[in-house]
Scaffold this active site. Sequence first.
Site, PDB file in Angstrom:
ATOM      1  N   SER A  36       0.768  -1.173   0.228  1.00  0.00           N
ATOM      2  CA  SER A  36       0.325  -0.339   0.034  1.00  0.00           C
ATOM      3  C   SER A  36       0.501   1.033  -0.027  1.00  0.00           C
ATOM      4  O   SER A  36       2.105   1.528   0.827  1.00  0.00           O
ATOM      5  CB  SER A  36      -1.026   0.243   1.015  1.00  0.00           C
ATOM      6  OG  SER A  36      -1.188   1.124   1.406  1.00  0.00           O
ATOM      7  N   ILE A  73       3.421  11.077   3.540  1.00  0.00           N
ATOM      8  CA  ILE A  73       2.375  11.686   1.889  1.00  0.00           C
ATOM      9  C   ILE A  73       1.275  11.930   3.493  1.00  0.00           C
ATOM     10  O   ILE A  73       0.853  12.384   2.440  1.00  0.00           O
ATOM     11  CB  ILE A  73       2.030  10.449   1.742  1.00  0.00           C
ATOM     12  CG1 ILE A  73       3.927   9.402   1.206  1.00  0.00           C
ATOM     13  CG2 ILE A  73       1.224  10.781   0.635  1.00  0.00           C
ATOM     14  CD1 ILE A  73       4.443  10.486  -0.152  1.00  0.00           C
ATOM     15  N   GLY A  74       0.776  11.340   3.696  1.00  0.00           N
ATOM     16  CA  GLY A  74      -0.631  11.806   4.306  1.00  0.00           C
ATOM     17  C   GLY A  74      -2.191  11.494   4.272  1.00  0.00           C
ATOM     18  O   GLY A  74      -2.874  12.320   4.332  1.00  0.00           O
ATOM     19  N   CYS A 110      -1.183   3.658  10.149  1.00  0.00           N
ATOM     20  CA  CYS A 110      -0.552   4.636   9.483  1.00  0.00           C
ATOM     21  C   CYS A 110      -0.032   5.678  10.077  1.00  0.00           C
ATOM     22  O   CYS A 110      -0.862   6.436  11.464  1.00  0.00           O
ATOM     23  CB  CYS A 110      -1.818   5.484   7.956  1.00  0.00           C
ATOM     24  SG  CYS A 110      -0.905   7.004   7.484  1.00  0.00           S
ATOM     25  N   ASN A 164       4.525  -1.735   9.293  1.00  0.00           N
ATOM     26  CA  ASN A 164       3.838   0.064   8.300  1.00  0.00           C
ATOM     27  C   ASN A 164       5.486   0.251   8.735  1.00  0.00           C
ATOM     28  O   ASN A 164       6.372  -0.196   9.235  1.00  0.00           O
ATOM     29  CB  ASN A 164       2.414   0.476   8.954  1.00  0.00           C
ATOM     30  CG  ASN A 164       2.261   1.498   8.503  1.00  0.00           C
ATOM     31  OD1 ASN A 164       3.123   2.560   7.540  1.00  0.00           O
ATOM     32  ND2 ASN A 164       0.865   1.453   7.784  1.00  0.00           N
ATOM     33  N   GLY A 219      12.001   1.119   4.412  1.00  0.00           N
ATOM     34  CA  GLY A 219      13.193   0.429   3.340  1.00  0.00           C
ATOM     35  C   GLY A 219      14.139  -0.509   3.260  1.00  0.00           C
ATOM     36  O   GLY A 219      13.580  -0.827   5.190  1.00  0.00           O
TER      37      GLY A 219
HETATM   38  C1  LIG Z   1       6.116   6.730   0.356  1.00  0.00           C
HETATM   39  C2  LIG Z   1       4.652   5.718   0.944  1.00  0.00           C
HETATM   40  C3  LIG Z   1       3.058   5.725   0.969  1.00  0.00           C
HETATM   41  C4  LIG Z   1       2.777   4.586   2.083  1.00  0.00           C
HETATM   42  N1  LIG Z   1       1.606   4.344   1.972  1.00  0.00           N
HETATM   43  C5  LIG Z   1       0.639   3.477   3.160  1.00  0.00           C
HETATM   44  C6  LIG Z   1      -0.634   3.419   2.990  1.00  0.00           C
HETATM   45  O1  LIG Z   1      -1.759   4.275   2.275  1.00  0.00           O
HETATM   46  N2  LIG Z   1      -1.085   2.988   3.489  1.00  0.00           N
HETATM   47  C7  LIG Z   1       0.049   1.849   4.338  1.00  0.00           C
HETATM   48  O2  LIG Z   1      -1.407   0.547   5.506  1.00  0.00           O
HETATM   49  N3  LIG Z   1       0.583   2.063   3.869  1.00  0.00           N
HETATM   50  C8  LIG Z   1       1.477   2.942   3.275  1.00  0.00           C
HETATM   51  N4  LIG Z   1       2.819   3.043   3.656  1.00  0.00           N
HETATM   52  C9  LIG Z   1       3.638   1.779   3.945  1.00  0.00           C
HETATM   53  C10 LIG Z   1       4.255   0.270   2.998  1.00  0.00           C
HETATM   54  O3  LIG Z   1       2.825  -0.694   2.267  1.00  0.00           O
HETATM   55  C11 LIG Z   1       5.686  -0.213   4.219  1.00  0.00           C
HETATM   56  O4  LIG Z   1       4.202  -0.759   5.256  1.00  0.00           O
HETATM   57  C12 LIG Z   1       6.410   0.127   4.812  1.00  0.00           C
HETATM   58  O5  LIG Z   1       6.677   0.948   3.757  1.00  0.00           O
HETATM   59  C13 LIG Z   1       7.096  -0.881   5.148  1.00  0.00           C
HETATM   60  O6  LIG Z   1       7.553  -1.573   3.823  1.00  0.00           O
HETATM   61  P1  LIG Z   1       9.021  -1.292   3.369  1.00  0.00           P
HETATM   62  O7  LIG Z   1      10.323  -1.288   3.302  1.00  0.00           O
HETATM   63  O8  LIG Z   1       8.989  -2.965   1.966  1.00  0.00           O
HETATM   64  O9  LIG Z   1       8.924  -0.316   2.457  1.00  0.00           O
HETATM   65  C14 LIG Z   1       3.457   3.418   2.205  1.00  0.00           C
HETATM   66  C15 LIG Z   1       4.693   3.562   2.207  1.00  0.00           C
HETATM   67  C16 LIG Z   1       5.720   4.539   1.500  1.00  0.00           C
HETATM   68  C17 LIG Z   1       6.983   4.187   1.591  1.00  0.00           C
END
Ligand SMILES: Cc1cc2nc3c(=O)[nH]c(=O)nc-3n(C[C@H](O)[C@H](O)[C@H](O)COP(=O)(O)O)c2cc1C
Length: 301
Positions: free
Chosen positions: A19, A69-70, A127, A189, A214
Amino acid sequence: MTKVNICGIEFKNPVIAASGTFGFGREFEEYYAIEKLGGISTKGLTLNKRDGNKGIRIYETASGLMNSIGLQNPGVSGFIKDELPFMESKDTVILANLGGSTLDDYLQGIELLNETSVHMIELNISCPNVKEGGMAFGIKCDTASQVVKEAKKISKKPMIVKLSPNAENIKDMAYACVEAGADGLSLINTFNALAIDIYKRKPIFNNITAGLSGPCIKPIALRMVYEVNQVVNVPIIGLGGIMTAEDAIEFIMAGATAIQVGSANFVNPTISIDIIEGIEKFMEKEGVKSLEEIRGIIGRF
Ligand SMILES: Cc1cc2nc3c(=O)[nH]c(=O)nc-3n(C[C@H](O)[C@H](O)[C@H](O)COP(=O)(O)O)c2cc1C
């Protein structure tokens, strides 16, 4: 070979776009056929449309990303009208990621989604960037439990609850959500984090803190998936810093049934395809016939 089943829904492979890092898939269509993915988790939806936060929204760190992002999104009705038809035309599982600032927001959102073709709801109680995102619900077990219980009562779709690593205790939180009726869990998250512009002598983000994701969070995410797998008996979708097929396999060995790819999409838009192919190659090379064989294998020691 790589098929997985989560709460009765079949995924052609265990790789799901996370997401907020994949929008509704439109931008990625130009790079590959997005139906090759096991699933797509939508950008976090809220009952009403949101424009998102002002100021810097994404900031790169040494080995990860910070974002604030909000929850910019078209609202549940806008999603159903303008984005879902596109997603429906692709043969892949749709997880509707739903946030909210009040219990009623969540319940109204679920009622609208109940009448659509989305396969699952990913209840976002995690979030960190806006109070509307629901993290307030996802820190304490009693509030999380309350929202999950009420949401589950009215949901006609399987409900995955997305946990926050900022929860007071991840095992207790996972257990409380499952007791309240969660059909599955996704974790994690982003972490609450801080970056400072030393020349302006100010925080980088208008909201001061932002969510960290990341490669830097991967070992912590993996530990959390491992620990949660010890205390619940529902499918777990693992995520946090997955950049390669090897990372994905680590999460499966720690107990995940499927994984999500988030920040990595910003580094290489076709990374999910590399991960799907890498998992297949690993299975062939290691003589693994199904992912069941290796799932949670670490927990058995
Ligand atoms: C730019 C951005 C926007 C995100 N927006 C959401 C969101 O709208 N809803 C949500 O559940 N997680 C959101 N996340 C979290 C990601 O879905 C994920 O849980 C988190 O980034 C950890 O995974 P990663 O390390 O592979 O990015 C967002 C992450 C990023 C980087």
